[in-house]
Design a protein around this motif. Structure first.
Motif, short mmCIF file in Angstrom:
data_model
loop_
_atom_site.label_atom_id
_atom_site.label_comp_id
_atom_site.label_asym_id
_atom_site.label_seq_id
_atom_site.Cartn_x
_atom_site.Cartn_y
_atom_site.Cartn_z
N ALA A 295 -7.20 17.08 40.09
CA ALA A 295 -8.05 17.51 41.14
C ALA A 295 -9.19 18.69 40.95
O ALA A 295 -10.39 18.70 41.09
N PHE A 296 -8.48 19.59 40.21
CA PHE A 296 -9.54 20.97 40.05
C PHE A 296 -10.31 20.89 38.76
O PHE A 296 -11.38 21.26 39.28
N HIS A 297 -9.90 20.20 37.90
CA HIS A 297 -10.95 19.85 36.80
C HIS A 297 -12.15 19.04 37.41
O HIS A 297 -13.04 19.20 37.11
N SER B 270 -13.52 32.96 34.57
CA SER B 270 -12.85 32.93 36.15
C SER B 270 -13.46 31.95 37.04
O SER B 270 -14.72 31.48 36.87
N VAL B 271 -12.37 30.90 37.41
CA VAL B 271 -12.88 29.81 37.89
C VAL B 271 -12.35 29.71 39.52
O VAL B 271 -11.46 30.43 39.96
N ASP B 272 -13.21 29.18 40.39
CA ASP B 272 -13.10 29.32 41.55
C ASP B 272 -13.61 28.18 42.48
O ASP B 272 -14.74 27.80 42.43
N ARG B 273 -12.95 27.18 42.99
CA ARG B 273 -12.93 26.24 44.08
C ARG B 273 -11.77 25.75 44.63
O ARG B 273 -10.87 25.25 44.03
N ILE B 274 -11.74 25.89 45.93
CA ILE B 274 -10.44 25.54 46.58
C ILE B 274 -10.61 24.08 46.68
O ILE B 274 -11.65 23.54 47.35
N GLN C 220 2.27 23.74 48.42
CA GLN C 220 1.55 23.67 46.88
C GLN C 220 1.24 25.08 46.12
O GLN C 220 1.51 25.06 45.03
N ILE C 221 0.88 25.94 47.33
CA ILE C 221 0.34 27.35 46.85
C ILE C 221 1.46 27.88 46.34
O ILE C 221 1.75 28.80 45.14
N ALA C 222 2.74 27.81 46.76
CA ALA C 222 3.96 28.39 46.54
C ALA C 222 4.61 28.27 45.45
O ALA C 222 5.43 28.90 44.86
N ARG D 188 -11.04 40.56 40.55
CA ARG D 188 -11.59 40.27 41.75
C ARG D 188 -10.99 39.03 42.53
O ARG D 188 -10.57 38.88 43.75
N LYS D 189 -11.35 37.86 41.70
CA LYS D 189 -10.65 36.57 42.10
C LYS D 189 -9.24 36.60 42.00
O LYS D 189 -8.78 36.09 43.10
N LEU D 190 -8.75 36.76 41.09
CA LEU D 190 -7.13 36.68 40.85
C LEU D 190 -6.28 37.51 42.22
O LEU D 190 -5.38 37.12 42.59
#
Ligand code: CS2
Length: 438
Positions: A30-32, A194-198, A337-339, A260-262
């Motif tokens: 999904a993230f890709h 650095s990639v970002d999208r929830i 999921q994040i855990a 910053r993101k991580l």
């Protein structure tokens, strides 16, 4: 309107050809799709850049996308509502086990870029059937074909992901054949990003919503927040899409942005994942609504922010934006999921701040509390016989069944062996356990 969704037409290109596959992606998930595929579809030259996207361990994502010509719906979910877009950049969705197709694509001179979302733990996985082992054999095919240089772009949440990818690919190449290591060093450019999208997991409701609102069937839509960011550093010797048209930023020093993101986004996520579940919450937005979790997160941000001092990072603005993104009430981003993969995520997300604070003569208590929350969550999970997904799963379960300070030390050792030798750190983490009791 047809009465059942099965009567609706399946999403399709209606015979129109996809863009030519000049990007190979490993880790079709999904993230890709909400990120690299979306940026590629929004590049000004999108018509020239298709992605051949390979799955990881399971073929499922390819099996779902192939019948709909690689097309999928991106559901952009804001606090105010949903908007829908068909993303067309995936030219081919391929089972990761199809290494013949991977080799063929990598051996083609037109293939210019390999992007990776293989998850953090895969960079340590040297088995030949792991994604990087497959990539290395594909690169050997490229060398043999004389197809020229190529860029490998890591999109995993690791500090220095470009260099981590380089080290892993060179190591695996040399193990296969010393001369291949040499070729990789000279011909493969490793791009850090650095990639970002929830992007929460798609649900059956999302599939039904797309059918109802869009009037076609899509077996595999993706839901994401409106925000998207991609910051890249490195060279593309064989060219790349004009991702800047979609808002990607090309920089010469990625490190402050990735930290910053991580630390702020992913660090807060990891803290909320454990603290939130200990306090009975299921999603990020719910955990954020709990003052105990929110205060711990802000305290951690204060610590981390002391080490994010480059000009232009606008930490107050970034924090404010994160609060709004996390609070999006319509995004159900599950803490469970994040855990996953906690021992590794804590090493990347909590330990740098803990170390930096201690090096400056402070305790790092808020970062230590994040580790303590994980320890309590592991202990609870072990006690309840719940599943723990972690690259060091067996060791985590074993350590989690100990008690008291012994448990703290054993689990801390799995996060960072050196820190676990520091009795002051073990004491500090120990003192923060049981903090998030209801
Ligand atoms: C999350 C990330 O699951 C996790 O570990 O922290 O997937 C996060 O949602 C993304 O990095 C956001 O860009």
């Amino acid at each position: 309107m047809p009465s059942t969704t099965t009567e609706l037409p399946l999403l399709s290109r209606n015979g129109a050809p996809p863009p030519p596959a000049r990007i190979v992606h490993l880790g079709l998930g999904a993230f890709h799709r909400s990120h690299q595929a979306w940026f590629t579809a929004h590049a000004g030259d999108a018509g020239e850049w298709g992605i051949a996207s390979f799955t990881g361990r399971r073929p499922d994502a390819a099996l779902a996308l192939a019948p709909q010509d690689g097309l999928f719906t991106l559901v952009e979910r804001s606090a105010g509502g949903d908007s829908f877009e068909v993303v067309g950049s995936i030219a081919e969705a391929v089972d990761g086990a199809d290494t013949a197709r991977l080799n063929e694509l990598l051996a083609a001179p037109a293939t210019a870029v390999v992007t990776l979302t293989v998850t953090e733990k895969v960079y340590d996985d040297d088995s030949p059937d792991a994604p990087l082992g497959r990539l290395v054999r594909g690169l050997a095919a490229r060398r043999d074909a004389g197809a020229g240089p190529i860029a490998v772009v890591s999109c995993d949440n690791l500090a220095g992901n470009g260099e981590v990818a380089r080290a892993a690919v060179v190591r695996l190449s040399e193990a296969l054949e010393p001369a291949l290591g040499e070729w990789v060093r000279e011909n493969v450019s490793f791009v850090g990003t650095s990639v970002d999208r929830i992007t929460p997991r798609t649900t059956a409701d999302d599939v039904a919503e797309v059918a109802e609102r869009c009037g076609y069937r899509d077996a595999s839509p993706v839901v994401a927040e409106p925000f998207a960011s991609w910051i890249l550093q490195g060279d593309f010797p064989a060219g790349r899409p004009a991702w800047e048209d979609a808002g990607a930023q090309f920089v010469t020093d990625l490190e402050p942005f990735e930290n910053r993101k991580l630390w702020l986004l992913n660090g807060a996520h990891t803290l909320l994942a454990y603290a939130g579940q200990l306090r009975g919450h299921a999603t990020v937005a719910e955990a954020l609504g709990d003052q105990a979790c929110r205060a711990a997160m802000e305290e951690f941000w204060d610590e981390a922010a002391r080490h994010l001092t480059e000009p232009g990072l606008d930490i107050p603005g970034y924090r404010q934006a994160l609060l709004e993104r996390f609070a999006n009430p319509r995004i159900a981003h599950y803490l469970a999921q994040i855990a996953q993969d906690g021992s590794l995520k804590l090493r990347l997300r909590a330990v740098p701040t803990l170390r930096a604070e201690r090096a400056d003569g402070r305790s790092g208590i808020a970062a230590a509390r994040m580790v303590a929350a994980w320890i309590d969550w592991v202990a609870d999970s072990v006690a309840q016989g719940a599943e723990i997904q972690d690259p060091q799963g067996d060791s985590v379960r074993e350590a989690g069944s100990l008690s008291g300070r012994e448990r703290v030390e054993a689990l801390l050792r799995l996060v960072d062996a050196d820190l676990a030798k520091d009795t002051a750190v073990v004491d500090l983490v120990d003192s923060e356990t049981a903090y998030f009791g209801k």
